[in-house]
Design an enzyme around this catalytic site. Structure first.
Site, PDB file in Angstrom:
ATOM      1  N   ASP A 105       0.847  -1.198   0.000  1.00  0.00           N
ATOM      2  CA  ASP A 105       0.000   0.000   0.000  1.00  0.00           C
ATOM      3  C   ASP A 105       0.876   1.238   0.000  1.00  0.00           C
ATOM      4  OD1 ASP A 105      -2.070  -1.742   0.549  1.00  0.00           O
ATOM      5  OD2 ASP A 105      -1.975  -1.355   2.709  1.00  0.00           O
TER       6      ASP A 105
HETATM    7  N1  URA Z   1      -1.050  -5.989   3.980  1.00  0.00           N
HETATM    8  C1  URA Z   1      -1.514  -4.713   4.011  1.00  0.00           C
HETATM    9  O1  URA Z   1      -2.488  -4.425   4.683  1.00  0.00           O
HETATM   10  N2  URA Z   1      -0.856  -3.796   3.286  1.00  0.00           N
HETATM   11  C2  URA Z   1       0.229  -4.061   2.553  1.00  0.00           C
HETATM   12  O2  URA Z   1       0.790  -3.166   1.913  1.00  0.00           O
HETATM   13  C3  URA Z   1       0.694  -5.387   2.528  1.00  0.00           C
HETATM   14  C4  URA Z   1       0.032  -6.324   3.251  1.00  0.00           C
END
Ligand code: URA
Length: 243
Positions: A105
């Protein structure tokens, strides 16, 4: 980079351009499992799997592999229609067209691999190989034993039950608990959603390991090329033979 199908096949050393055209017309060439009989269609050999007579071809491209310690505030795509900074902005000297292996993310930091090796990328992202990913999540309150057990055994998300995870509390201070969680699935925002289900908001998230590789020696925002033995290890993990 996109190129005509017959050019990709001939550059992979399978046949001359002319012979590759004949193979396409004879229906011997598949792209992502579908027979293509048209000449001149363009593909990016990193993005698709091309087979001739049922066998995947290896592109003649020079493969490169990088490990990036992604900071927050960068999207894990190669371009962004909203003009946000992408992870590629962090590797400006890399001339090859590389892609991130999976995504983090925008507000997650940590280990992200990038490559132009589509074969390895597909293997590492395939659920069958259960590639391990470790994250450290910061939450405000402590986790109860029941919550830890639920995360370990699997919690119900909108897209189904999560697979068993390894979970351990690293540090617990007032207002600040750090939890390490290792999963092998790669669903969208999975770790944040898992914690949400047990009643905790993730305040910060960092991926500390991926397929046995760690961030050791790579500071936030920096990257390094992978060593040969690391690439070999990734190939083994992804159930692939390196050509
Ligand atoms: N899980 C999440 O919530 N975000 C990420 O970027 C990777 C795994």
């Amino acid at each position: 980079m996109e190129a005509r199908l017959q050019k990709i096949i001939s550059q992979a050393g399978i046949a001359s351009r002319r012979a590759a055209e004949a193979m396409i017309l004879e229906g011997r060439v598949q792209v992502d499992g579908v027979i293509v009989r048209e000449l001149g269609v363009k593909y990016d050999p990193v993005q698709v799997e091309i087979k001739v007579d049922g066998k995947a071809i290896r592109s003649a491209e020079n493969h490169v592999y990088y490990l990036l310690n992604k900071p927050k505030g960068y999207v894990s795509t190669t371009s962004d229609e909203r003009g946000r900074r992408t992870v590629l902005d962090l590797l400006p000297e890399v001339k090859e067209r590389i892609y991130p292996i999976g995504r983090l993310d925008m507000n997650t930091e940590g280990l992200l691999l990038l490559t132009n090796d589509g074969e390895l990328m597909n293997g590492l992202l395939h659920p069958r190989y259960e590639v391990q990913k470790t994250y450290v999540a910061r939450i405000a309150k402590g986790l109860s034993e029941e919550e830890i057990t639920a995360l370990r055994e699997g919690v119900k998300l909108e897209d189904g039950l999560t697979a068993p995870a390894r979970v351990r509390v690293l540090a617990e201070e007032p207002g600040r608990t750090r939890v390490e969680i290792t999963i092998h699935e790669g669903r969208n925002r999975q770790v944040r959603r898992m914690f949400q289900v047990v009643g905790h908001e993730v305040l910060a998230l960092k991926r500390t390991a991926f397929a046995g590789l760690t961030l050791e020696g790579v500071k936030r925002g920096e990257h390094r090329a992978l060593a040969d033995d690391e690439i070999k290890m990734l190939y083994d993990t992804a159930g692939r033979q390196r050509g």
